[in-house]
Design a protein around this motif. Structure first.
Motif, short mmCIF file in Angstrom:
data_model
loop_
_atom_site.label_atom_id
_atom_site.label_comp_id
_atom_site.label_asym_id
_atom_site.label_seq_id
_atom_site.Cartn_x
_atom_site.Cartn_y
_atom_site.Cartn_z
N ASN A 31 0.96 -1.29 -0.21
CA ASN A 31 -0.19 -0.04 0.00
C ASN A 31 0.81 1.12 0.03
O ASN A 31 0.54 2.04 -0.50
CB ASN A 31 -1.14 0.09 1.12
CG ASN A 31 -2.18 -0.99 1.21
OD1 ASN A 31 -2.41 -1.41 -0.17
ND2 ASN A 31 -2.35 -1.55 2.17
N ARG A 32 2.03 1.15 0.72
CA ARG A 32 2.88 2.42 1.10
C ARG A 32 3.65 2.78 -0.76
O ARG A 32 3.60 3.97 -0.97
CB ARG A 32 3.78 2.04 1.92
CG ARG A 32 4.71 3.53 2.10
CD ARG A 32 5.87 3.22 3.26
NE ARG A 32 6.66 2.24 2.80
CZ ARG A 32 7.15 1.26 3.47
NH1 ARG A 32 6.51 0.98 4.57
NH2 ARG A 32 7.99 0.47 2.69
N GLU A 33 3.96 1.60 -1.27
CA GLU A 33 4.74 1.88 -2.57
C GLU A 33 3.56 2.40 -3.58
O GLU A 33 4.16 3.23 -4.26
CB GLU A 33 5.30 0.59 -2.91
CG GLU A 33 6.51 0.14 -2.15
CD GLU A 33 7.72 1.12 -1.91
OE1 GLU A 33 7.92 1.64 -3.18
OE2 GLU A 33 8.00 1.39 -0.80
N ILE A 34 2.56 1.66 -3.72
CA ILE A 34 1.60 2.54 -4.56
C ILE A 34 1.17 3.78 -4.13
O ILE A 34 1.09 4.62 -5.16
CB ILE A 34 0.23 1.43 -4.44
CG1 ILE A 34 0.45 0.03 -4.97
CG2 ILE A 34 -0.92 2.03 -5.09
CD1 ILE A 34 -0.56 -0.89 -4.88
N ALA A 35 0.95 4.20 -2.98
CA ALA A 35 0.64 5.58 -2.56
C ALA A 35 1.66 6.41 -2.91
O ALA A 35 1.77 7.43 -3.24
CB ALA A 35 0.30 5.62 -1.18
N GLN A 36 3.21 6.08 -2.77
CA GLN A 36 4.12 6.92 -3.26
C GLN A 36 4.05 7.18 -4.52
O GLN A 36 4.56 8.26 -5.13
CB GLN A 36 5.45 6.30 -2.83
CG GLN A 36 5.86 6.15 -1.43
CD GLN A 36 7.00 5.67 -1.10
OE1 GLN A 36 7.78 4.80 -1.78
NE2 GLN A 36 7.72 5.77 0.15
N ILE A 37 3.63 6.43 -5.46
CA ILE A 37 3.58 6.42 -6.88
C ILE A 37 2.30 7.26 -7.31
O ILE A 37 2.45 8.27 -8.08
CB ILE A 37 3.42 5.24 -7.83
CG1 ILE A 37 4.86 4.51 -7.16
CG2 ILE A 37 3.30 5.22 -9.13
CD1 ILE A 37 5.09 3.04 -7.99
N LEU A 38 1.14 6.84 -7.01
CA LEU A 38 -0.16 7.40 -7.43
C LEU A 38 -1.04 8.19 -6.80
O LEU A 38 -1.92 8.85 -7.24
CB LEU A 38 -1.04 6.01 -7.79
CG LEU A 38 -0.40 5.13 -8.73
CD1 LEU A 38 -1.01 3.86 -9.05
CD2 LEU A 38 -0.22 5.74 -10.11
#
Length: 111
Positions: A31-38
């Motif tokens: 979830n953190r990695e997706i949030a950092q991108i999108l």
């Protein structure tokens, strides 16, 4: 904006990610990695027009923030006591956790 909700089912060797001790950590990382991108203010720039006269790609690649958010915790009430004691009422050790996009801040614990 709220980050997207990701549902994933692991197969094969990746099923170890569903064990109780790892499940929260693995899903938190995803979830953190997706949030950092999108998630705003993070941006994934995908050029769709070659004409710079129509769209200024510099603005899309690096948008400026709209403002500043200040948060102040005033009080907390009716907290559920999860630390039990043999001869007295259950207590809690509250703290504030603030998440905005991929950023997270946690206050110190109040004992």
């Amino acid at each position: 904006l709220d980050p997207p909700k990701v549902e994933a089912r692991f197969e094969g060797l990746a099923k170890i990610a569903d064990f109780a001790l790892l499940q929260g950590s693995v899903r938190s990382i995803i979830n953190r990695e997706i949030a950092q991108i999108l998630v705003l203010p993070n941006v994934l720039y995908c050029p769709m027009v070659d004409d710079e006269d129509v769209v200024d790609s510099a603005v899309l690649k690096d948008p400026k923030p709209a403002g500043v958010l200040r948060v102040t915790a005033i009080s907390a009430r009716n907290l559920k006591g999860v630390d039990w004691h043999l001869f007295r009422k259950a207590t809690s050790d509250p703290y504030l956790r603030l998440m905005l996009s991929a950023d997270e801040w946690k206050s110190s614990t109040v004992y």
